[in-house]
Design a protein around this motif. Structure first.
Motif, PDB file in Angstrom:
ATOM      1  N   UNK A  22       0.755  -1.405  -0.120  1.00 46.62           N
ATOM      2  CA  UNK A  22       0.137   0.015  -0.023  1.00 46.62           C
ATOM      3  C   UNK A  22       0.742   1.112  -0.034  1.00 46.62           C
ATOM      4  N   UNK A  23       1.815   1.183   0.748  1.00 51.46           N
ATOM      5  CA  UNK A  23       2.821   2.449   1.123  1.00 51.46           C
ATOM      6  C   UNK A  23       4.056   2.602   0.195  1.00 51.46           C
ATOM      7  N   UNK A  24       4.023   1.803  -0.797  1.00 46.83           N
ATOM      8  CA  UNK A  24       5.247   1.751  -1.889  1.00 46.83           C
ATOM      9  C   UNK A  24       5.556   3.011  -2.497  1.00 46.83           C
ATOM     10  N   UNK A  25       4.369   3.841  -2.784  1.00 51.63           N
ATOM     11  CA  UNK A  25       4.857   5.127  -3.180  1.00 51.63           C
ATOM     12  C   UNK A  25       5.497   6.167  -2.275  1.00 51.63           C
ATOM     13  N   UNK A  31      13.068   8.007  -2.100  1.00 48.80           N
ATOM     14  CA  UNK A  31      14.038   7.734  -3.092  1.00 48.80           C
ATOM     15  C   UNK A  31      14.314   9.093  -3.829  1.00 48.80           C
ATOM     16  N   UNK A  32      13.150   9.597  -4.314  1.00 50.48           N
ATOM     17  CA  UNK A  32      13.453  11.024  -4.928  1.00 50.48           C
ATOM     18  C   UNK A  32      13.984  11.927  -4.171  1.00 50.48           C
ATOM     19  N   UNK A  33      13.987  12.182  -2.950  1.00 48.64           N
ATOM     20  CA  UNK A  33      14.562  12.985  -2.121  1.00 48.64           C
ATOM     21  C   UNK A  33      16.236  12.669  -1.907  1.00 48.64           C
ATOM     22  N   UNK A 127       7.066   0.840 -14.300  1.00 49.97           N
ATOM     23  CA  UNK A 127       7.558   0.241 -12.946  1.00 49.97           C
ATOM     24  C   UNK A 127       9.221   0.560 -12.918  1.00 49.97           C
ATOM     25  N   UNK A 128       9.622   1.147 -13.781  1.00 52.11           N
ATOM     26  CA  UNK A 128      11.077   1.688 -13.778  1.00 52.11           C
ATOM     27  C   UNK A 128      11.694   2.901 -12.909  1.00 52.11           C
ATOM     28  N   UNK A 141      18.117   1.690   0.678  1.00 51.89           N
ATOM     29  CA  UNK A 141      18.028   2.545   1.777  1.00 51.89           C
ATOM     30  C   UNK A 141      16.378   2.720   1.872  1.00 51.89           C
ATOM     31  N   UNK A 142      15.645   3.303   0.740  1.00 46.93           N
ATOM     32  CA  UNK A 142      14.312   3.524   0.712  1.00 46.93           C
ATOM     33  C   UNK A 142      13.548   2.132   0.997  1.00 46.93           C
TER      34      UNK A 142
END
Length: 273
Positions: A22-25, A31-33, A127-128, A141-142
């Motif tokens: 559910x929380x993968x986003x 990861x973006x940060x 998905x990439x 790490x994420x």
């Protein structure tokens, strides 16, 4: 009277695994940060900023932090590639259980020529995920943060107290942060090395790398002076005896084998190259 049955692994882990789905986003946002903080080595200028970000992300999970800076005299080389503080972050959450250290390196290689996307911005295409360090190893790490949040949300007890070791200078050698932490007695319990991508693979070891820098000096001259005795020195020709000697040595080195088990994706024994 019915005897209570022990909970199955699915009953224990099922809710946490569902929370991860559910929380993968949220992990993608983390990861973006991380990717936006330039920790490329050389030069490795972003370690302090990355430690700030990780402390922000881990604080809600009950972690405490220690910053350990590798002394300059251990890594600095005059005219070398490194600059900036080599700040390692140790994140601990001790409750009295055995400790398991989780090792990550936070540096990336520099962006190579040919990137079609901004290397310091996470790009999502289906998905990439594309970004500098997305695989090696900020994505790992994420993923760890995602798992720790899921465990907390579902009340899933951990067998070990996690100690996150977020370390410097893996990509370029010099004086890796994990080495300094070990020398200072900062490591506890078992150590799980997540070095590399987030692929689910475990192996015993791998070969290190030996860097040898050789400078062969030539002497450039004007083309009109090329026929004067001793005027010009061709550095490429001067390097040939050394290169030939290395080529002779190469098959001898390649014939050696390690007793360590090879990684799952390889066949045969570990051999140097």
């Amino acid at each position: 009277m019915n005897t209570p049955q022990p909970a199955s692994s699915q009953q224990i882990l099922g809710p946490a695994m569902a929370a991860i789905e559910r929380d993968v986003e949220v992990a993608v946002d983390d990861l973006a940060r991380m990717i936006e903080v330039d920790t490329s080595f050389p030069p490795g200028l972003g370690y302090d900023a990355f430690a700030d970000l990780m402390a922000e992300l881990l604080s809600p999970l009950g972690f405490e932090f220690e910053r350990v800076v590798v002394p300059r005299d251990l890594w600095h080389v005059a005219g070398g590639p490194a600059s900036g503080e080599r700040t390692n972050l140790i994140a601990t959450r001790e409750t009295g259980k055995p400790v398991c250290g989780l090792y990550y390196h936070v540096d990336t290689v520099p962006a190579a020529p040919g990137w079609a996307r901004d290397p310091l911005k996470l790009t999502v295409e289906g998905d990439d995920l594309f970004g500098l360090g997305a695989a090696d190893m900020k994505g790992t790490i994420a993923a760890t943060l995602l798992a720790l949040r899921a465990a907390k949300k579902c009340g899933l007890p951990l067998y070990y107290d996690p100690m996150l070791l977020l370390c410097t200078d893996e990509e370029g050698g010099l004086y890796p942060g994990i080495r300094y932490l070990a020398e200072q007695g900062k490591l506890k319990g078992h150590i799980l090395n997540f070095n590399g991508s987030a692929a689910p693979r475990i192996w015993a070891g791998c070969f290190g790398v030996f860097h040898l820098q050789v400078t062969i000096r030539g002497h450039a001259v004007h083309a009109g002076e090329g026929n004067r005795t001793g005027a010009g020195i061709n550095a490429i020709e001067g390097a040939l005896p050394l290169l030939n000697a290395l080529m002779v040595l190469k098959p001898d080195v390649a014939s050696r084998a390690s007793a360590l088990a090879p990684p799952p994706h390889a066949s045969g024994p570990l051999r140097p190259q």
